[in-house]
Scaffold this motif. Structure first.
Motif, PDB file in Angstrom:
ATOM      1  N   LYS A   1       0.862  -1.190   0.000  1.00 20.96           N
ATOM      2  CA  LYS A   1       0.000   0.000   0.000  1.00 20.96           C
ATOM      3  C   LYS A   1       0.892   1.230   0.000  1.00 20.96           C
ATOM      4  N   PHE A   2       0.553   2.172  -0.810  1.00 17.27           N
ATOM      5  CA  PHE A   2       1.422   3.342  -0.922  1.00 17.27           C
ATOM      6  C   PHE A   2       0.569   4.554  -1.242  1.00 17.27           C
ATOM      7  N   THR A   3       1.161   5.716  -1.025  1.00 22.47           N
ATOM      8  CA  THR A   3       0.435   6.952  -1.323  1.00 22.47           C
ATOM      9  C   THR A   3       0.822   7.447  -2.715  1.00 22.47           C
ATOM     10  N   MET A   4      -0.026   8.307  -3.243  1.00 22.20           N
ATOM     11  CA  MET A   4       0.251   8.915  -4.535  1.00 22.20           C
ATOM     12  C   MET A   4       1.604   9.641  -4.492  1.00 22.20           C
ATOM     13  N   ARG A   5       1.873  10.260  -3.369  1.00 21.17           N
ATOM     14  CA  ARG A   5       3.149  10.968  -3.242  1.00 21.17           C
ATOM     15  C   ARG A   5       4.339  10.021  -3.378  1.00 21.17           C
TER      16      ARG A   5
ATOM     17  N   GLN B   1       0.881   9.087   8.502  1.00 18.91           N
ATOM     18  CA  GLN B   1       2.257   9.428   8.855  1.00 18.91           C
ATOM     19  C   GLN B   1       2.658  10.786   8.313  1.00 18.91           C
ATOM     20  N   SER B   2       2.298  10.970   7.065  1.00 14.88           N
ATOM     21  CA  SER B   2       2.939  12.037   6.310  1.00 14.88           C
ATOM     22  C   SER B   2       2.305  13.411   6.517  1.00 14.88           C
ATOM     23  N   SER B   3       1.086  13.438   7.008  1.00 18.18           N
ATOM     24  CA  SER B   3       0.432  14.748   7.145  1.00 18.18           C
ATOM     25  C   SER B   3      -0.719  14.675   8.133  1.00 18.18           C
ATOM     26  N   ARG B   4      -1.141  15.825   8.539  1.00 19.50           N
ATOM     27  CA  ARG B   4      -2.314  15.914   9.419  1.00 19.50           C
ATOM     28  C   ARG B   4      -3.544  15.366   8.715  1.00 19.50           C
ATOM     29  N   LYS B   5      -3.651  15.771   7.483  1.00 17.59           N
ATOM     30  CA  LYS B   5      -4.873  15.417   6.746  1.00 17.59           C
ATOM     31  C   LYS B   5      -4.907  13.930   6.424  1.00 17.59           C
ATOM     32  N   GLY B   6      -3.747  13.363   6.221  1.00 20.90           N
ATOM     33  CA  GLY B   6      -3.677  11.952   5.814  1.00 20.90           C
ATOM     34  C   GLY B   6      -3.877  11.838   4.323  1.00 20.90           C
ATOM     35  N   SER B   7      -3.225  10.845   3.732  1.00 23.21           N
ATOM     36  CA  SER B   7      -3.389  10.709   2.286  1.00 23.21           C
ATOM     37  C   SER B   7      -3.836   9.294   1.962  1.00 23.21           C
ATOM     38  N   TYR B   8      -4.688   9.208   1.006  1.00 21.53           N
ATOM     39  CA  TYR B   8      -5.254   7.911   0.646  1.00 21.53           C
ATOM     40  C   TYR B   8      -4.163   6.944   0.216  1.00 21.53           C
TER      41      TYR B   8
END
Lengths: 229, 229
Positions: free
Chosen positions: A159-163, A201-208
């Motif tokens: 599982k990974f983020t778009m970033r 992990q990467s942000s407050r908002k969270g990324s899908y």
DNA sequence: TTCGAAAAGTGTAAAATCTACATTAATAAA
DNA sequence: TTTATTAATGTAGATTTTACACTTTTCGAA
């Protein structure tokens, strides 16, 4: 006689492996300290000799496993290198292979039992013989491959983020990409599944988080396309 | 020991050459009747064994010349083939090379002194060993190459018509191309020089002859581009 | 509890490129 | 002079690519 099997020269045939990995620091390459002479102790690609009863593809797998424990890695042949003095000990032709692997998946066991090391591609040390040249060619091939086949399945976690995917492409191509354009181009490939789950992990908002749709990904592997990034 | 030079197996290393040519009948491939056992008399790529003191690139040139008299041909390495039984006599790894040549320039001398034959790619006979597979790969590579590098300099006569160039591309890609779109795309590459001279063979009206601007052509050879035909 | 910080997510208009397509021009041979 | 044959040429519409900026979410600090 020109084509007599009996009088033809035989040579040593080596296989060298360029193993690419990716993590938060970027694109990396797996190297070992050579454990035999000549050039013992110098940094080197993972390599070994072809055995008589062995196909090149299998030799590449065997050699990779013997140095790293890694199994079932998909490798592609890159090029055969044959400079007369490329190996100072004896005339040796080397066929280079390259592969992409997921660092996190494999690292623990590998580091425990063997002694390979990851280097950021940009920070790789000088390598023995013509291995620098092999590495350069492999990077060029990887860049090209990225423009006609999907990349990432082998390099990213499940599982990974778009970033993460964006950063993978940026580190392979060694250039910045426009985030929005990248996302829409990747989406148009139709190889990703967006999960109902966020990475916090990467942000407050969270990324899908995303995964690859293995079937569609594999289908794209077979049929080249042009991905203009 | 895994990496001892002294205990490593040595193998025969062959080089096989896929030579592409072009004439009014289309894209062709140069084959020979194999003149030694096994498979003597069967159709085969031009091939031979690497010598110990020789680089692969030079071996490819030497072997090509020995069978055709052709000199100074630019060849590119394709792939190394290593199936265990690919050669029934003895374990032999073969590195395939491919080249593009101008049939008309070379044919007379070649046919006089040697015995190779041109076959339309579509009509090529069954070849020995794994040569069919090499040929298939070479065609695929040539098609790809055509999409990122200019093609034609090596395959066409010094002066040629736009139609000839079009037919060359059509026969490599094995599909019809729109004439007007083709011309404007080729012109946008800026590698042709239109001469003040017409070829009157092909029509009443006559068609302008072109040559390649060698410098611009060579520059394009270095820097890949995308040519969407 | 509110505010600020940090990264995620999202859309569009202009430019560039690609595609499909048909008529006129030039000449030699009849 | 007519006819037959291939060469040469341009454009409008569709598609793709590019450049670009603001809003959302939520955590943690004040």
């Amino acid at each position: 006689m020109l084509n007599s099997y009996s009088t033809a020269d035989k040579v040593l045939l080596a296989v060298d492996c360029i193993i690419f990995g990716f993590d938060h620091e970027g694109l990396k390459i797996l190297l070992i300290k050579r454990d035999f002479e000549p050039e013992k102790g110098k940094w080197s690609l993972i390599g070994g000799f072809l055995k008589k009863e062995e196909v090149l593809d299998s030799a590449a797998l065997r050699i990779l496993e013997s140095y790293t424990g890694l199994q079932d890695i998909y490798m592609e042949q890159l090029h055969a290198y044959s400079d007369i003095d490329r190996d100072p000990v004896e005339r040796t032709i080397s066929v280079a292979y390259y592969a992409l692997i997921n660092i996190e998946n494999h690292n623990a066991e590998m580091i425990q039992n063997y002694d390979p090391q990851w280097f950021k591609v940009a920070d790789a040390p000088k390598l023995i013989f013509d291995h620098d040249s092999m590495l350069r060619h492999a990077i060029r091939r990887l860049r090209y491959r990225t423009s006609i086949k999907p990349v990432g399945f082998e390099l990213l976690p499940e599982k990974f983020t778009m970033r993460q995917l964006l950063e993978l492409y940026e580190s392979i191509l060694d250039k910045e990409l426009d985030k929005r354009n990248f996302i829409s181009k990747i989406n148009s490939l139709d190889i990703l599944v967006k999960l109902d789950e966020k990475d916090m992990q990467s942000s407050r908002k969270g990324s899908y988080l995303y995964t690859f749709d293995k079937e569609k990904y594999d289908a794209k592997l077979l049929n080249d396309f042009v991905l203009n990034l």
